[in-house]
Design a protein around this motif. Structure first.
Motif, mmCIF file in Angstrom:
data_model
loop_
_atom_site.group_PDB
_atom_site.id
_atom_site.type_symbol
_atom_site.label_atom_id
_atom_site.label_comp_id
_atom_site.label_asym_id
_atom_site.label_seq_id
_atom_site.Cartn_x
_atom_site.Cartn_y
_atom_site.Cartn_z
ATOM 1 N N VAL A 64 0.852 -1.187 0.000
ATOM 2 C CA VAL A 64 0.000 0.000 0.000
ATOM 3 C C VAL A 64 0.887 1.235 0.000
ATOM 4 C CG1 VAL A 64 -1.838 1.252 1.191
ATOM 5 C CG2 VAL A 64 -1.775 -1.251 1.289
ATOM 6 N N ALA A 65 0.538 2.217 -0.857
ATOM 7 C CA ALA A 65 1.349 3.420 -0.939
ATOM 8 C C ALA A 65 0.495 4.579 -1.432
ATOM 9 C CB ALA A 65 2.532 3.208 -1.894
ATOM 10 N N PRO A 66 0.879 5.810 -1.111
ATOM 11 C CA PRO A 66 0.185 6.976 -1.679
ATOM 12 C C PRO A 66 0.375 7.000 -3.189
ATOM 13 C CG PRO A 66 1.609 7.609 0.159
ATOM 14 C CD PRO A 66 1.954 6.194 -0.186
ATOM 15 N N VAL A 67 -0.599 7.537 -3.900
ATOM 16 C CA VAL A 67 -0.507 7.561 -5.364
ATOM 17 C C VAL A 67 0.697 8.368 -5.820
ATOM 18 C CG1 VAL A 67 -1.994 9.594 -5.650
ATOM 19 C CG2 VAL A 67 -1.851 7.875 -7.469
ATOM 20 N N SER A 68 1.128 9.333 -4.999
ATOM 21 C CA SER A 68 2.308 10.128 -5.349
ATOM 22 C C SER A 68 3.585 9.295 -5.334
ATOM 23 C CB SER A 68 2.459 11.308 -4.384
ATOM 24 O OG SER A 68 2.610 10.844 -3.052
ATOM 25 N N GLN A 69 3.540 8.122 -4.682
ATOM 26 C CA GLN A 69 4.700 7.234 -4.613
ATOM 27 C C GLN A 69 4.451 5.925 -5.374
ATOM 28 O OE1 GLN A 69 5.829 6.696 -0.489
ATOM 29 N NE2 GLN A 69 5.636 8.872 -0.046
ATOM 30 N N ALA A 70 3.586 6.012 -6.401
ATOM 31 C CA ALA A 70 3.220 4.820 -7.167
ATOM 32 C C ALA A 70 4.438 4.152 -7.786
ATOM 33 C CB ALA A 70 2.206 5.183 -8.248
ATOM 34 N N ALA A 71 5.311 4.929 -8.419
ATOM 35 C CA ALA A 71 6.477 4.347 -9.094
ATOM 36 C C ALA A 71 7.372 3.615 -8.105
ATOM 37 C CB ALA A 71 7.257 5.452 -9.811
ATOM 38 N N GLU A 72 7.584 4.201 -6.929
ATOM 39 C CA GLU A 72 8.430 3.568 -5.918
ATOM 40 C C GLU A 72 7.821 2.258 -5.434
ATOM 41 O OE1 GLU A 72 7.528 6.671 -6.053
ATOM 42 O OE2 GLU A 72 9.170 8.037 -5.513
ATOM 43 N N ALA A 73 6.490 2.249 -5.237
ATOM 44 C CA ALA A 73 5.817 1.036 -4.765
ATOM 45 C C ALA A 73 5.859 -0.062 -5.820
ATOM 46 C CB ALA A 73 4.372 1.361 -4.392
ATOM 47 N N PRO A 96 -3.200 4.757 -20.262
ATOM 48 C CA PRO A 96 -2.758 6.036 -19.687
ATOM 49 C C PRO A 96 -2.520 5.937 -18.186
ATOM 50 C CG PRO A 96 -4.563 6.391 -21.223
ATOM 51 C CD PRO A 96 -4.444 4.912 -21.044
ATOM 52 N N GLU A 97 -3.302 5.083 -17.517
ATOM 53 C CA GLU A 97 -3.173 4.946 -16.067
ATOM 54 C C GLU A 97 -1.804 4.388 -15.680
ATOM 55 O OE1 GLU A 97 -5.823 3.383 -12.288
ATOM 56 O OE2 GLU A 97 -6.493 3.010 -14.334
ATOM 57 N N LEU A 98 -1.407 3.288 -16.290
ATOM 58 C CA LEU A 98 -0.104 2.713 -15.968
ATOM 59 C C LEU A 98 1.038 3.628 -16.421
ATOM 60 C CD1 LEU A 98 -0.370 -1.149 -16.587
ATOM 61 C CD2 LEU A 98 -0.396 0.106 -14.441
ATOM 62 N N GLN A 99 0.809 4.339 -17.516
ATOM 63 C CA GLN A 99 1.812 5.312 -17.950
ATOM 64 C C GLN A 99 1.996 6.385 -16.875
ATOM 65 O OE1 GLN A 99 3.498 5.382 -20.989
ATOM 66 N NE2 GLN A 99 2.516 3.621 -21.924
ATOM 67 N N SER A 100 0.880 6.851 -16.295
ATOM 68 C CA SER A 100 0.962 7.913 -15.288
ATOM 69 C C SER A 100 1.630 7.438 -14.005
ATOM 70 C CB SER A 100 -0.443 8.445 -14.972
ATOM 71 O OG SER A 100 -1.211 7.479 -14.260
ATOM 72 N N TYR A 101 1.570 6.121 -13.744
ATOM 73 C CA TYR A 101 2.232 5.575 -12.555
ATOM 74 C C TYR A 101 3.733 5.359 -12.785
ATOM 75 C CZ TYR A 101 -2.566 4.509 -11.031
ATOM 76 O OH TYR A 101 -3.882 4.583 -10.672
ATOM 77 N N GLY A 102 4.178 5.587 -14.008
ATOM 78 C CA GLY A 102 5.600 5.481 -14.293
ATOM 79 C C GLY A 102 6.105 4.086 -14.581
ATOM 80 N N VAL A 103 5.227 3.188 -15.036
ATOM 81 C CA VAL A 103 5.633 1.797 -15.272
ATOM 82 C C VAL A 103 6.780 1.669 -16.281
ATOM 83 C CG1 VAL A 103 4.874 -0.414 -16.245
ATOM 84 C CG2 VAL A 103 3.501 0.726 -14.502
ATOM 85 N N ILE A 261 2.296 -16.781 -9.274
ATOM 86 C CA ILE A 261 2.699 -15.801 -8.261
ATOM 87 C C ILE A 261 1.994 -14.493 -8.576
ATOM 88 C CG2 ILE A 261 4.622 -14.554 -7.217
ATOM 89 C CD1 ILE A 261 6.455 -16.836 -8.123
ATOM 90 N N VAL A 262 1.306 -13.918 -7.601
ATOM 91 C CA VAL A 262 0.552 -12.692 -7.823
ATOM 92 C C VAL A 262 0.888 -11.639 -6.794
ATOM 93 C CG1 VAL A 262 -1.372 -13.885 -8.959
ATOM 94 C CG2 VAL A 262 -1.407 -13.573 -6.487
ATOM 95 N N SER A 263 0.836 -10.381 -7.216
ATOM 96 C CA SER A 263 1.140 -9.270 -6.333
ATOM 97 C C SER A 263 0.197 -8.120 -6.641
ATOM 98 C CB SER A 263 2.601 -8.827 -6.536
ATOM 99 O OG SER A 263 2.941 -7.762 -5.667
ATOM 100 N N ALA A 264 -0.018 -7.251 -5.656
ATOM 101 C CA ALA A 264 -0.914 -6.107 -5.847
ATOM 102 C C ALA A 264 -0.311 -4.872 -5.201
ATOM 103 C CB ALA A 264 -2.285 -6.391 -5.232
ATOM 104 N N VAL A 265 -0.497 -3.736 -5.873
ATOM 105 C CA VAL A 265 -0.114 -2.433 -5.314
ATOM 106 C C VAL A 265 -1.394 -1.606 -5.197
ATOM 107 C CG1 VAL A 265 1.130 -0.277 -5.712
ATOM 108 C CG2 VAL A 265 2.229 -2.467 -6.232
ATOM 109 N N ILE A 266 -1.737 -1.237 -3.960
ATOM 110 C CA ILE A 266 -2.929 -0.432 -3.691
ATOM 111 C C ILE A 266 -2.498 1.006 -3.484
ATOM 112 C CG2 ILE A 266 -4.943 -0.145 -2.209
ATOM 113 C CD1 ILE A 266 -4.553 -3.069 -1.317
ATOM 114 N N LEU A 267 -3.069 1.918 -4.258
ATOM 115 C CA LEU A 267 -2.694 3.327 -4.191
ATOM 116 C C LEU A 267 -3.766 4.128 -3.460
ATOM 117 C CD1 LEU A 267 -1.392 3.675 -7.841
ATOM 118 C CD2 LEU A 267 -0.047 3.273 -5.766
#
Length: 268
Positions: A64-73, A96-103, A261-267
């Motif tokens: 879990v991370a703030p949306v401002s720290q999406a790339a780091e998470a 566009p969403e994943l682009q905005s997160y810096g993927v 194997i699965v993982s999730a990032v909650i913003l």
């Protein structure tokens, strides 16, 4: 093994001496009102926690991370996945969403090969460009599954041949179910179904407000967002933890029909 032996084996594994002779009595038709009310009273923080509990119970990884720290998470989650198995090539939904997160930048910094899923990548005028890209991506030769497919692998679109060589898929769910730990992933356009089904690992990135308490709310959201049901994509994948299959003599196997194997990032 005959039918009776097969049913008896299932009954024993369910803690019964023999198969039921009559269907079990049902107390409710549909969702009990008490359950619907209790789920409807959950706040966002409670839904996030319930999803995390359900997801990790299925052996899923979560952050879990703030949306401002999406790339780091996202970067930290990918680093964690690297510890679980080979991870060199990644296919991600070109939204566009994943682009905005810096993927794309995260993949570059992690020194990973990124394969963006393009909705028009199979068009004839892009075939040559994708064939050249396959060489650059190191995916021009088939992996183990592709080698077994032989000429059929070569006949597939260049994009699918590239995805077959990817170890991780990154998607954005349309909605997420808290009480079952389920991702509802619409497959269309820039997010083809192969992104979540072909790689051995899966990473889902989504805002916390997409988490709903129960499955019925997912379909309510889809009706509201798409109006006519005919406008829905052809595929809605409900992903509940790693792929699990136990249809052969009840032996549980992980990762047969999708990621193991699965993982999730909650913003937030």
């Amino acid at each position: 093994m005959n039918e009776q032996q097969f049913l008896t084996q299932i009954a024993v594994r369910l803690g019964r001496a023999k198969p039921l002779q009559q269907p079990p009595a049902t107390m409710f038709n549909g969702v009990p009102d008490s359950y619907r009310k209790r789920m409807g009273q959950l706040g966002q923080e409670e839904c996030v926690q319930l999803f995390m509990d359900s997801w990790t119970a299925l052996t899923g990884l979560v952050r879990v991370a703030p949306v401002s720290q999406a790339a780091e998470a996202i970067s930290a989650s990918i680093a964690e996945l690297k510890e679980r198995g080979m991870l060199e090539r990644v296919v991600y939904a070109k939204t566009p969403e994943l682009q905005s997160y810096g993927v794309p930048q995260v993949l570059h910094e992690q020194r990973l090969v990124g394969v963006p899923w393009s909705e028009s990548a199979s068009a004839a005028d892009e075939e040559d460009a994708w064939k050249a890209a396959l060489e650059q991506l190191g995916t021009s030769e088939p992996g183990e599954a592709g080698a077994l497919a032989g000429e059929k692998w070569q006949a597939r679109s260049p994009l699918l041949r590239a995805v077959e060589r990817c170890h991780l898929g990154i998607v954005v769910p349309e909605a997420v179910v808290a009480n079952t730990g389920t991702l509802a992933v619409l497959s269309a356009g820039a997010q083809g179904r192969s992104v979540s089904l072909m790689p051995g690992m899966l990473l889902a990135v989504f805002p916390a407000e997409r988490i709903v308490a129960r499955m019925g709310e997912v379909f309510e959201r889809l009706r509201a967002s798409h109006g006519e049901m005919a406008s829905l994509p052809s595929s809605l994948n409900l992903i509940t933890g790693p792929s699990r299959s136990a249809d052969i003599e009840n032996d549980l196997t992980i990762g047969i029909h999708g990621p193991g194997i699965v993982s999730a990032v909650i913003l937030t």
